[in-house]
Structure formats: structure tokens, C-alpha cells
Design a protein around this motif. Structure first.
Motif, PDB file in Angstrom:
ATOM      1  N   PHE A 269       1.111   0.919  -8.154  1.00 41.52           N
ATOM      2  CA  PHE A 269       0.234   0.761  -7.020  1.00 41.52           C
ATOM      3  C   PHE A 269      -0.518   2.169  -6.878  1.00 41.52           C
ATOM      4  CE2 PHE A 269       0.978  -3.247  -4.617  1.00 41.52           C
ATOM      5  CZ  PHE A 269       1.255  -3.970  -5.651  1.00 41.52           C
ATOM      6  N   SER A 273      -4.506   3.293  -7.077  1.00 44.35           N
ATOM      7  CA  SER A 273      -5.219   3.695  -5.993  1.00 44.35           C
ATOM      8  C   SER A 273      -5.788   4.965  -6.266  1.00 44.35           C
ATOM      9  CB  SER A 273      -4.266   3.718  -4.752  1.00 44.35           C
ATOM     10  OG  SER A 273      -4.628   4.284  -3.548  1.00 44.35           O
ATOM     11  N   ASP A 285      -6.056  -4.723  -5.714  1.00 50.00           N
ATOM     12  CA  ASP A 285      -6.266  -6.040  -4.726  1.00 50.00           C
ATOM     13  C   ASP A 285      -5.648  -7.152  -5.233  1.00 50.00           C
ATOM     14  OD1 ASP A 285      -7.567  -4.525  -2.752  1.00 50.00           O
ATOM     15  OD2 ASP A 285      -9.711  -5.039  -3.429  1.00 50.00           O
ATOM     16  N   LYS A 288      -2.045  -7.002  -4.918  1.00 50.68           N
ATOM     17  CA  LYS A 288      -1.358  -7.326  -3.701  1.00 50.68           C
ATOM     18  C   LYS A 288      -1.427  -8.549  -3.414  1.00 50.68           C
ATOM     19  CE  LYS A 288      -2.811  -2.514  -2.130  1.00 50.68           C
ATOM     20  NZ  LYS A 288      -3.661  -1.958  -0.951  1.00 50.68           N
ATOM     21  N   LYS A 289      -2.004  -9.417  -3.734  1.00 54.84           N
ATOM     22  CA  LYS A 289      -1.916 -11.070  -3.561  1.00 54.84           C
ATOM     23  C   LYS A 289      -0.560 -11.656  -4.228  1.00 54.84           C
ATOM     24  CE  LYS A 289      -7.003 -11.243  -3.240  1.00 54.84           C
ATOM     25  NZ  LYS A 289      -8.271 -12.020  -3.924  1.00 54.84           N
ATOM     26  N   PRO A 292       5.585  -9.758  -4.083  1.00 54.18           N
ATOM     27  CA  PRO A 292       6.162  -8.803  -4.405  1.00 54.18           C
ATOM     28  C   PRO A 292       7.361  -8.767  -5.244  1.00 54.18           C
ATOM     29  CG  PRO A 292       5.194  -8.659  -2.205  1.00 54.18           C
ATOM     30  CD  PRO A 292       5.119 -10.137  -2.627  1.00 54.18           C
ATOM     31  N   THR A 351       6.476  -7.080   1.167  1.00 52.83           N
ATOM     32  CA  THR A 351       5.807  -5.692   0.523  1.00 52.83           C
ATOM     33  C   THR A 351       6.898  -5.402  -0.569  1.00 52.83           C
ATOM     34  OG1 THR A 351       7.248  -4.312   1.993  1.00 52.83           O
ATOM     35  CG2 THR A 351       5.043  -5.147   2.812  1.00 52.83           C
TER      36      THR A 351
END
Length: 391
Positions: A269, A273, A285, A288-289, A292, A351
Motif C-alpha cells: 500500500f 501511494s 483503490d 482497498k475494496k 483486508p 483495515t
């Protein structure tokens, strides 16, 4: 397994008060249709998946029929071809809704146990096994093709391992073939569920050959008329073509190898980024869907699988899937995407940072001896290789 929205037709409609019973039936049978057409000539075997309305999705009955026919052909035939009915799908996977609604029953475990045993047979098949990956090839369909000696893609092939979106992991031997793709491509595909189409399935190294769909019948005829197995490589090479298009992920392979080489999902991640390109941020993105928990389990799964045989990988995956049936995001993912269809899965934890190493490790824990997946090398694995399965 399989969740793709394109194939919701394979999932049972409203199941009423008998949800559990109907789910069990969906897992094991398809009334009034011969779901597997297994034919043979004097020296060739042919398997046709015959559930076109369900995009040839497989259930336990089909797994057993395929396994039985393959065992028979292995002793007396020169080759076996497997394909699907229709032009939309080779095999779209398995009915995950039925599995979730059945719960952690012996029937559900039997489906995975026997499916993985079939994957193992294909990966160790003694005669040429040729899969025509024409159309949707996902989840269980990947397991029926990717471990074979020859895998033929067409312009209609749609390949993906999209399990992290439903809280599962890329099973059916995904832990073996994904880490063996170029660089970190397999980890990228396993975590994101990215779909490859047509020639790109060959460009990625998943298919061994590419053949336009209108030429597939000619290839099949040539193979069925072949009398010497030594001629098969020449037939395959002469009647297939090299991909003409450049690999769709080619421009991003350097970034994939850099960002996905990180030792943890958190670091992946962070790398995406910091890389900051439009492609990297879009990939972030997408991740993140996903569940986790599924992302972290998959990351460890593919890390382990890079050092394991196919046999060891399938034993590991069976342990993992039993744990997923008992306690994971699997049920919630199927609910959000396939039952309620609200697309709002409530992942637990929500998360990446909240997923502990201890929680992940539980998915890889050894099962009681009587419940372990029994494959050819099992005794050797338990004696000598179990440290790799539970690192």
C-alpha cells in the motif's frame, strides 16, 4: 472459486425456508442435465463441461465425473481434451453462494477436498492434458486448466482469480502457479483479481498457446486424429499463433515488481501511494475494496507457495479453506456481492493494520490427521515439509 457478476445466473434464486438443504443440493447435483459429457475414441479422451446456462460452473457431481474419466483415460489413451459447451465460458468456477449457505458442512468440505484432489491429478497427469480455455476461465475453471500440460487461450478467454473480493483466497492451486509467473505478476493478479483477456492470458504465461476461436475446431480435430503423442507439440505449434498484441500489463511490470516486492501488504500500500502514478493509485483503490484479512492471508499463501510443490500447496490450501468456512470474511463477501448485492461488505477487521499475524497464522494451522487432505505425497509432507506450510 468464483464470484464474477457476469455469472450470477449460476447462483440459486430465492431459496426460501429450505436454504441450507437447497444449497447442499446445488453443491452436489444438477437435476435433469448431463453436466459432464465424457466421451472417448479408441485412443483419445474428450471431456465437455455441459452447464451452459451456468457458464459451465462445476459442482461436486461434476468434479467426481471428471476425476473418474481422467483416471480411466490415463491408463489407456494417448491424450485428453477438456472444453466447455457454448462460446461464453470454459468454466466460470464453483457456486460460492451455495457453499456459504451450506456452511462448514461435510458436503462443503467434500467439494473442496475432491476438487483439490482433481487439481492434483491434472498437475501430475501422465498423458498430455489439453484444456481449451475458450471464454470465462475463473476460480475452479483455472484449476481445471492451468495445471495441465497444454492450455489454449482464444480471443474470448477471460481469466481472473478474484477471490479476495469475497473474502477468500486464490485456491485450486493458485499458491503454486501464481508465484511462478514473471516477477511479482502473480501476486498482483492474486491480490487485485485483475482480469486478463485473450492474448494477454498467453502473454502472462498462464496459457501455453493462443488460437483464434474459429480455428479451435481444426485444432481439436487434428489432436483427435493424432496417432503418436510425440506429434502433439508440432500440432500445437503449427495450428496456434503467437500473440500479436503487446501485453496489456507490460508498461506496468516494472512498477508491479517494485511495489509488490514489499514484505507486507501494508508496505505494498505504501509503495503504491508513494509511486503516485495514476495507475498505482487506481491499483491502491482496488486493493482497498478487498477484504483486508483476505489480502494478508493471500500474501502469506503466495509467499509460502513459491517454495512448495503443487501437492504441498493443495494441502495448505485445504487447511486454509476449512478455516475460511469456519471463520473469515468469506460469508460476508458473498452476502455483499451475491446475496444482498449491496456492494457494501463489512470486513472484519476493516483495515489492513488491524489484521494481526496471529489471525493470519490460524488459516495455515495443521488440521487433525483424520481431516488433512490425503494426496500422494502427504506422508512425506507431514514428516519433512510441514515447517514450510506453517511458517
Amino acid at each position: 472459486m468464483f464470484y464474477n457478476l457476469l455469472t450470477r445466473t449460476l447462483l440459486p434464486a430465492a431459496l426460501g425456508n429450505n436454504t441450507r438443504l437447497n444449497a447442499l443440493r446445488a453443491l452436489s447435483s444438477s437435476p435433469s442435465i448431463d453436466t459432464v459429457l465424457a466421451t472417448e475414441s479408441s485412443s483419445k479422451g474428450l471431456i465437455i463441461l455441459n452447464r451452459p446456462k451456468a457458464l459451465n460452473a462445476i459442482n461436486l457431481e461434476m468434479v467426481r465425473k471428471i476425476y473418474k474419466h481422467l483416471k480411466k483415460c490415463e491408463k489407456s489413451k494417448l491424450l485428453v481434451i477438456i472444453k466447455g459447451t457454448g462460446d461464453k465460458s470454459f468454466c466460470a468456477g464453483g457456486d460460492v453462494r451455495a457453499i456459504v449457505e451450506a456452511g462448514p458442512t461435510e458436503e462443503s468440505k467434500s467439494f473442496f477436498r475432491e476438487e483439490y484432489t482433481l487439481n492434483h491429478l491434472i498437475g501430475n497427469y501422465k498423458i498430455p492434458y489439453i484444456a481449451f480455455m475458450d471464454g470465462i476461465t475463473m476460480g475452479g475453471g483455472v484449476g481445471l486448466s492451468v495445471h495441465g500440460r497444454y492450455r489454449v487461450a482464444t480471443e474470448r478467454t477471460l481469466f481472473a482469480m478474484p477471490e479476495t473480493a469475497i473474502g477468500l483466497f486464490p485456491d485450486v492451486g493458485g499458491s503454486h502457479f501464481l508465484p511462478r509467473l514473471n516477477g511479482k505478476l502473480g501476486l498482483y493478479l492474486g491480490l487485485t483479481g485483475f482480469r486478463l483477456k485473450g492474448e494477454d492470458v498467453t502473454n502472462a504465461g498462464i496459457a501455453t498457446h493462443y488460437c483464434p476461436s474459429d480455428k479451435l475446431k481444426h485444432l481439436e480435430s487434428a489432436l483427435l486424429n493424432c496417432n503418436d503423442p510425440d506429434d502433439i507439440p508440432d500440432i500445437m505449434n503449427s495450428l496456434t499463433t503467437k500473440p500479436e498484441k503487446k501485453f496489456i500489463l507490460g508498461p506496468h511490470l516494472k512498477t508491479i515488481n517494485k511495489c509488490f516486492a514489499a514484505p507486507s501488504v501494508e508496505d505494498i500500500f505504501k509503495n503504491l501511494s508513494e509511486e503516485g502514478s495514476e495507475w498505482s493509485l487506481n491499483t491502491l483503490d482496488i486493493l482497498k475494496k478487498m477484504s483486508p484479512l483476505a489480502l494478508k492471508v493471500t500474501h502469506r499463501q503466495l509467499e509460502h507457495g513459491s517454495n512448495l510443490s503443487l501437492t504441498q500447496c493443495l494441502i495448505m490450501e485445504y487447511r486454509m479453506v476449512v478455516r475460511h468456512l469456519e471463520d473469515s470474511d468469506f460469508k460476508e463477501g458473498v452476502r455483499a456481492l451475491l446475496i444482498d448485492k449491496d456492494q457494501k461488505a463489512k470486513w472484519n477487521p476493516s483495515t489492513i493494520e488491524a489484521v494481526t499475524s496471529e489471525r493470519v497464522a490460524k488459516f495455515f494451522a495443521k488440521l487433525p490427521d483424520t481431516e488433512e487432505l490425503k494426496l500422494t505425497e502427504l506422508n512425506w509432507v507431514l514428516k519433512n515439509g510441514d515447517k514450510y506450510l506453517q511458517r
